[in-house]
Write a protein that holds these residues in place. Structure first.
Motif, PDB file in Angstrom:
ATOM      1  N   MET A  40      40.791  39.748  50.418  1.00  0.00           N
ATOM      2  CA  MET A  40      40.406  38.407  50.016  1.00  0.00           C
ATOM      3  C   MET A  40      38.985  38.088  50.484  1.00  0.00           C
ATOM      4  SD  MET A  40      40.971  35.640  48.441  1.00  0.00           S
ATOM      5  CE  MET A  40      42.710  35.701  48.034  1.00  0.00           C
ATOM      6  N   GLN A  41      38.657  38.439  51.711  1.00  0.00           N
ATOM      7  CA  GLN A  41      37.311  38.200  52.229  1.00  0.00           C
ATOM      8  C   GLN A  41      36.260  38.961  51.425  1.00  0.00           C
ATOM      9  OE1 GLN A  41      37.541  39.270  56.365  1.00  0.00           O
ATOM     10  NE2 GLN A  41      39.028  37.656  56.845  1.00  0.00           N
ATOM     11  N   ALA A  42      36.578  40.206  51.056  1.00  0.00           N
ATOM     12  CA  ALA A  42      35.642  40.999  50.266  1.00  0.00           C
ATOM     13  C   ALA A  42      35.441  40.383  48.878  1.00  0.00           C
ATOM     14  CB  ALA A  42      36.154  42.429  50.130  1.00  0.00           C
ATOM     15  N   ALA A  43      36.536  39.906  48.274  1.00  0.00           N
ATOM     16  CA  ALA A  43      36.435  39.284  46.946  1.00  0.00           C
ATOM     17  C   ALA A  43      35.618  38.003  47.012  1.00  0.00           C
ATOM     18  CB  ALA A  43      37.834  39.004  46.397  1.00  0.00           C
ATOM     19  N   GLU A  44      35.814  37.225  48.082  1.00  0.00           N
ATOM     20  CA  GLU A  44      35.062  35.982  48.237  1.00  0.00           C
ATOM     21  C   GLU A  44      33.571  36.286  48.386  1.00  0.00           C
ATOM     22  OE1 GLU A  44      35.034  31.972  51.050  1.00  0.00           O
ATOM     23  OE2 GLU A  44      36.457  33.595  51.434  1.00  0.00           O
ATOM     24  N   ALA A  45      33.233  37.320  49.175  1.00  0.00           N
ATOM     25  CA  ALA A  45      31.823  37.698  49.351  1.00  0.00           C
ATOM     26  C   ALA A  45      31.227  38.165  48.029  1.00  0.00           C
ATOM     27  CB  ALA A  45      31.726  38.802  50.401  1.00  0.00           C
ATOM     28  N   ARG A  46      32.014  38.912  47.263  1.00  0.00           N
ATOM     29  CA  ARG A  46      31.539  39.389  45.968  1.00  0.00           C
ATOM     30  C   ARG A  46      31.300  38.229  45.014  1.00  0.00           C
ATOM     31  NH1 ARG A  46      34.779  43.764  42.090  1.00  0.00           N
ATOM     32  NH2 ARG A  46      33.038  44.165  40.650  1.00  0.00           N
ATOM     33  N   TYR A  47      32.172  37.235  45.080  1.00  0.00           N
ATOM     34  CA  TYR A  47      32.018  36.048  44.249  1.00  0.00           C
ATOM     35  C   TYR A  47      30.699  35.340  44.554  1.00  0.00           C
ATOM     36  CZ  TYR A  47      33.011  31.486  42.159  1.00  0.00           C
ATOM     37  OH  TYR A  47      32.942  30.337  41.420  1.00  0.00           O
ATOM     38  N   ARG A  48      30.411  35.146  45.837  1.00  0.00           N
ATOM     39  CA  ARG A  48      29.183  34.443  46.217  1.00  0.00           C
ATOM     40  C   ARG A  48      27.942  35.234  45.802  1.00  0.00           C
ATOM     41  NH1 ARG A  48      32.104  33.186  51.006  1.00  0.00           N
ATOM     42  NH2 ARG A  48      30.976  34.783  52.187  1.00  0.00           N
ATOM     43  N   GLN A  49      28.018  36.563  45.897  1.00  0.00           N
ATOM     44  CA  GLN A  49      26.897  37.383  45.460  1.00  0.00           C
ATOM     45  C   GLN A  49      26.662  37.233  43.951  1.00  0.00           C
ATOM     46  OE1 GLN A  49      28.015  41.304  46.729  1.00  0.00           O
ATOM     47  NE2 GLN A  49      27.707  40.869  48.921  1.00  0.00           N
ATOM     48  N   GLY A  50      27.765  37.157  43.217  1.00  0.00           N
ATOM     49  CA  GLY A  50      27.646  36.954  41.777  1.00  0.00           C
ATOM     50  C   GLY A  50      27.009  35.620  41.441  1.00  0.00           C
ATOM     51  N   VAL A  51      27.374  34.583  42.184  1.00  0.00           N
ATOM     52  CA  VAL A  51      26.786  33.264  41.962  1.00  0.00           C
ATOM     53  C   VAL A  51      25.287  33.296  42.211  1.00  0.00           C
ATOM     54  CG1 VAL A  51      26.705  30.899  42.839  1.00  0.00           C
ATOM     55  CG2 VAL A  51      28.911  31.991  42.415  1.00  0.00           C
ATOM     56  N   VAL A  52      24.867  33.991  43.258  1.00  0.00           N
ATOM     57  CA  VAL A  52      23.435  34.109  43.543  1.00  0.00           C
ATOM     58  C   VAL A  52      22.727  34.814  42.391  1.00  0.00           C
ATOM     59  CG1 VAL A  52      21.736  35.189  45.063  1.00  0.00           C
ATOM     60  CG2 VAL A  52      23.741  34.058  46.039  1.00  0.00           C
ATOM     61  N   LYS A  53      23.328  35.872  41.869  1.00  0.00           N
ATOM     62  CA  LYS A  53      22.720  36.594  40.746  1.00  0.00           C
ATOM     63  C   LYS A  53      22.583  35.694  39.515  1.00  0.00           C
ATOM     64  CE  LYS A  53      24.130  41.313  41.972  1.00  0.00           C
ATOM     65  NZ  LYS A  53      24.885  42.511  41.545  1.00  0.00           N
ATOM     66  N   ILE A  54      23.612  34.890  39.274  1.00  0.00           N
ATOM     67  CA  ILE A  54      23.549  33.964  38.140  1.00  0.00           C
ATOM     68  C   ILE A  54      22.386  32.992  38.334  1.00  0.00           C
ATOM     69  CG2 ILE A  54      24.737  32.055  36.989  1.00  0.00           C
ATOM     70  CD1 ILE A  54      27.354  33.571  37.478  1.00  0.00           C
ATOM     71  N   GLY A  55      22.232  32.493  39.562  1.00  0.00           N
ATOM     72  CA  GLY A  55      21.128  31.583  39.853  1.00  0.00           C
ATOM     73  C   GLY A  55      19.772  32.220  39.671  1.00  0.00           C
ATOM     74  N   ASN A  56      19.703  33.559  39.816  1.00  0.00           N
ATOM     75  CA  ASN A  56      18.447  34.286  39.643  1.00  0.00           C
ATOM     76  C   ASN A  56      18.302  34.866  38.231  1.00  0.00           C
ATOM     77  OD1 ASN A  56      17.645  33.842  42.308  1.00  0.00           O
ATOM     78  ND2 ASN A  56      18.761  35.645  43.049  1.00  0.00           N
ATOM     79  N   ALA A  57      19.143  34.383  37.322  1.00  0.00           N
ATOM     80  CA  ALA A  57      19.105  34.813  35.915  1.00  0.00           C
ATOM     81  C   ALA A  57      19.404  36.301  35.763  1.00  0.00           C
ATOM     82  CB  ALA A  57      17.753  34.464  35.276  1.00  0.00           C
ATOM     83  N   ASP A  58      20.168  36.864  36.686  1.00  0.00           N
ATOM     84  CA  ASP A  58      20.573  38.262  36.596  1.00  0.00           C
ATOM     85  C   ASP A  58      21.815  38.349  35.723  1.00  0.00           C
ATOM     86  OD1 ASP A  58      21.588  40.820  36.935  1.00  0.00           O
ATOM     87  OD2 ASP A  58      21.014  40.938  39.049  1.00  0.00           O
ATOM     88  N   PRO A  59      21.758  39.035  34.572  1.00  0.00           N
ATOM     89  CA  PRO A  59      22.902  39.068  33.656  1.00  0.00           C
ATOM     90  C   PRO A  59      24.154  39.713  34.235  1.00  0.00           C
ATOM     91  CG  PRO A  59      21.219  40.657  32.989  1.00  0.00           C
ATOM     92  CD  PRO A  59      20.610  39.812  34.063  1.00  0.00           C
TER      93      PRO A  59
END
Length: 517
Positions: A40-59
């Motif tokens: 669960m902790q790993a999935a949560e960290a992965r989620y936050r990384q994805g959000v950062v990528k979205i904010g940086n316009a990373d597809p």
């Protein structure tokens, strides 16, 4: 609704709230619980990384977010099966992510560690996240405890998932646009959201202008007299508030709480009253000594329609809470509310065409009609009119509806007149038995053509442009303006009608200054 929200609802409804401290766990079970927490902790960290990528316009960001949510869903499913797994710990992570979603949608910065106050409920301006948060609460569990899940409900679930799947999905999509108007009324009344959805699915499929043969009207189908008792009806401008999503939801919440108070908090009997009459339901309940709806002595005293209605509503509500369990995927709806100000005269028909269906399966006519029930789809709305819409609709309007080929095409299509396709070659009269000829340019029995008569008679028969019009019952000024191709502002000014209501009455004679006819 996010997948992890649906999974958490199932956990809450089933009552899984195990604690490792409360149970004597074997080393094997403890190791399995620790592994789930790490996943669960790993999935949560992965989620936050994805959000950062979205904010940086990373597809690749969206794929990261979607994959992390699937990981969390798997963890929740495994948690159900694992002795000693704490659903509370898992839900804490979900709440953090829901809060992060809400902050992002509102344009706020999110702390790098993703921390948030678990007690801070999501803002009402983020309907999708707010809906997920509501389902994380005890609302879904409370509804499950208030109804009986039995073969009649199962049979109704089967119907919703087969020949009625389309209407169910349509109801969900329509409801998402109106949710911020309707759900708060039930929430304040302490009623489950699933009940609201179930009633609307059976009554109208979420179409606010729905009217039955018996005269019931609106998204929740109030009869006129019943609606009046609960504050619905003509608001003084000629609009029937039974068609208003917020007003009808508020009336329904009051109605259900009255029935629940009379009928021992039974949702089934309250639904039977909603469909089959409150007087009948109360008599049957009192006469049975307080037995529930499924008792044969109670059940058989209601008409067949009501016996079908009750389990169908409960089944729709059940699917609203547990879609994934039945392989049901509801559409994602971008329903963030916004106001749309028309920069030029238009109608909902014209807007529907120029908006297209980008981001929506069926386009936006139903959403615009549901959010603006006072306006008919064909009514011509003047520039400056403000419509309830969504941020998506406003964006599409600014891009496609103000200028350009699509805007021009939409304007052409809504102004087209089918009758103008008929080519008139001149007036023709029936055969005259005495003369055996057709007057006005036809060919008579003598075979002689007479074109010279047609020009004079055609000009004499050409209809004159109307200068006045008598208002018929149910007509609005906007409809009349569109009918005669007038500018509504000019028409209102010529007849000294005041904004914003432009009130007119049946039998009133209007001057058609500036109209084409």
């Amino acid at each position: 609704m996010p997948a992890f929200a649906r999974a958490s609802v199932a956990l809450l409804a089933l009552g899984f709230a195990f604690s490792p401290e409360a149970l004597a766990l074997s080393k094997r079970d403890q190791a399995a619980v620790d592994s789930l927490n790490q996943r669960m902790q790993a999935a949560e960290a992965r989620y936050r990384q994805g959000v950062v990528k979205i904010g940086n316009a990373d597809p690749s960001g969206k794929g990261e977010v979607d994959a992390s949510l699937e990981d969390m869903e798997d963890v929740m499913a495994d948690c159900v099966k694992q002795k000693g797994c704490s659903a509370t710990t898992m839900l804490t992570a979900y709440k953090r992510l829901l809060k992060q979603n809400a902050d992002l949608a509102a344009g706020d910065e999110v702390p790098e560690d993703g921390a948030a106050d678990d007690g801070d409920m999501l803002g009402a301006d983020v309907p999708e996240a707010a809906r997920a948060a509501a389902l994380l609460s005890a609302d879904g569990e409370r509804f499950v405890k208030m109804v009986q899940y039995n073969p009649a409900v199962q049979a109704s679930i089967r119907r919703w998932l087969t020949d009625m799947r389309g209407p169910l999905v349509d109801t969900y999509e329509n409801y998402q646009y109106m949710r911020q108007l309707m759900w708060p009324q039930f929430e304040r009344a302490g009623l489950p959201e699933a009940l609201l959805f179930g009633v609307m699915a059976k009554e109208s499929n979420g179409k606010v202008h729905s009217t039955s043969r018996a005269g019931a009207a609106g998204p929740l189908q109030f009869m006129y007299a019943t609606g009046q008792r609960f504050g619905l009806g003509d608001d003084g401008s000629g609009f029937d508030t039974r068609y208003d999503a917020r007003a009808s939801a508020q009336a329904a919440a009051t109605y259900f709480n009255e029935r629940l108070g009379q009928l021992n908090r039974s949702i089934e009997l309250s639904l039977a009253a909603y469909n089959g009459g409150e007087g009948r339901a109360l008599r049957v309940y009192n006469g049975s000594g307080g037995r529930n709806f499924w008792d044969e002595s109670v059940y058989n005293q209601f008409p067949a329609e009501t016996r079908d209605y009750v389990p169908m509503v409960i089944a729709a509500a059940w699917l609203f809470l547990h879609p994934k369990e039945y392989g049901l995927t509801f559409p994602k709806v971008d329903a963030h509310p916004a106001m749309l100000r028309l920069n030029k005269p238009s109608s909902i028909y014209e807007l529907t065409i120029c908006l297209g269906n980008g981001g929506s399966r069926d386009g936006y006519m139903r959403a615009l009609r549901n959010l603006n029930p006072r306006y008919k789809a064909e009514s011509w709305l003047p520039a400056g009119t403000t419509l309830s819409a969504t941020t998506r609709i406003v964006g599409l309007y600014n891009r496609w509806c103000l200028q350009g080929p699509r805007a021009e095409l939409a304007s052409t299509l809504v102004r087209s007149d089918a009758s103008s396709a008929i080519v008139r070659t001149g007036p023709v009269t029936p055969l005259n038995d005495d003369e055996g000829e057709i007057e006005g340019g036809g060919v008579g029995t003598t075979g002689v053509s007479m074109p010279q008569a047609s020009a004079t008679k055609a000009s004499r028969d050409k209809p004159r442009k109307p200068t006045s019009y008598t208002v018929k019952r149910g007509e609005t000024l906007t409809a009349i303006a569109q009918k005669f191709q007038c500018d509504m502002g000019d028409l209102a000014k010529a007849n000294k009608l005041k904004a914003p209501r432009y009130s007119i009455r049946p039998g009133q004679k209007l001057k058609l200054n500036g109209c084409e006819g």
